[in-house]
Scaffold this active site. Structure first.
Site, short mmCIF file in Angstrom:
data_model
loop_
_atom_site.label_atom_id
_atom_site.label_comp_id
_atom_site.label_asym_id
_atom_site.label_seq_id
_atom_site.Cartn_x
_atom_site.Cartn_y
_atom_site.Cartn_z
CE LYS A 269 38.50 65.61 18.50
NZ LYS A 269 37.41 66.37 19.09
CB SER B 257 40.29 60.57 23.24
OG SER B 257 38.95 60.55 22.96
NE ARG C 241 32.79 63.39 18.38
CZ ARG C 241 32.96 64.23 17.36
NH1 ARG C 241 32.18 64.13 16.28
NH2 ARG C 241 33.87 65.16 17.42
#
Ligand SMILES: Cc1ncc(COP(=O)(O)OP(=O)(O)O)c(N)n1
Ligand SMILES: Cc1ncsc1CCOP(=O)(O)O
Ligand SMILES: [Mg+2]
Length: 283
Positions: free
Chosen positions: A141, A112, A43
């Protein structure tokens, strides 16, 4: 763990280069795998495509060497190019059905989810696993509302496919997440930002294993119609644990009354159904 038994994973580690300045993504992820990461994800939200592709090839080579599945976040093209094991997609990414059509049935597709409704939809749509989170607020996040351990609890009750708790999980709060029913944990900062990445992974694994051992030792039984968990192995142990030792009681186990003299040698098995009648007062 390897890509053929990927769904048994316990510790999922995602890259996060900003958390380890001065150390390369590859050395950090190798330490994570050595410490027990049994699935990894690339990621890198702001990395240009060319560099992302180079990182993905390098991580593919590393994960192949250790027989660990590799998931690519967001980018199906990169996943295809490096022959990753699958992709992870969020609610705003390419829809699951499209990703499945492109990648085929063998690819691992993770979705998710932030609510039980999204989890049920992803499950019905053919996701291979789901992410449940962010459980806690997290700088990885920023601005994303935490789903709390309430959602972890409902996932534990209702989700049938593999699911992993993610978001703000550290060694200090992971017990809470595991106690809410999570058997798989995913982390970025608490692992890749740690001074000793392998030790951090070992510590997470230890906590997950510890909880699973104590869960296994517990039997699920029914007492007077209610679902209960117990570590008691015999009727007498159960009576003691419930605080009824020495009290006047009738015990019925699976429809048969058990005489008091037989309580000690009468074992309680998984799924047993007990009726306990406690006589109050004397006379
Ligand atoms: C295992 C896992 N769970 C959740 C996510 C988050 O995916 P998404 O919501 O698409 O957000 P970004 O990671 O793309 O910012 C994940 N990557 N992995
Ligand atoms: C990618 C992602 N999706 C939900 S929370 C999260 C970030 C997890 O990172 P951290 O373990 O550092 O909170
Ligand atoms: Mg995404």
């Amino acid at each position: 763990m390897n890509r053929w038994s990927w769904s048994d994973f316990q510790l999922y580690v995602i890259t996060g280069e900003n958390y380890h300045p001065g150390r390369s993504m590859l050395e950090v992820m190798e330490q994570a795998i050595i410490g027990g990461a049994d699935i990894v994800q690339l990621r890198a939200k702001d990395t240009p495509k060319e560099e992302l592709l180079a990182q993905a090839f390098a991580l593919r080579e590393l994960t192949d060497r250790y027989h660990v599945p590799l998931i690519i976040n967001d980018h199906l093209d990169v996943a295809i190019a490096v022959q990753a094991d699958g992709v992870h997609l969020g609610q705003e990414d390419l829809p699951l059905a499209e990703a499945r059509r492109i990648l085929g049935p063998a690819a691992i597709i993770g979705i998710s989810t932030h609510s039980i409704e999204q989890a049920i939809e992803a499950e019905a749509g053919g996701a291979d696993y789901i992410g449940v989170g962010p459980v806690f607020p997290t700088g990885t996040k920023p601005g994303r509302q935490a789903v709390t351990t309430e959602y972890v609890r409902s996932a534990a009750e209702r989700v049938k496919i593999p699911w992993v708790a993610i978001g703000g999980i550290t060694l200090s709060n992971v017990d809470e997440v595991i106690a809410a029913g999570a058997a798989r944990i995913c982390a970025v900062s608490a692992i890749v930002g740690s001074d000793n990445v392998a030790d951090a992974c070992r510590a997470f694994r230890e906590k997950i294993n510890q909880q699973q051992i104590s869960q296994k030792e517990k039997l699920s039984i029914r007492i007077n119609g209610r679902e209960e968990q117990t570590t008691a192995q015999s009727v007498s142990e159960l009576i003691e644990l419930l605080g009824f030792a020495g009290k006047r009681m009738v015990v019925e186990l699976n429809g048969t009354i058990i005489a008091r003299e037989a309580w000690r040698e009468t074992e309680i098995e998984q799924g047993a159904s007990l009726e306990l009648v406690h006589f109050v007062g004397g006379g």
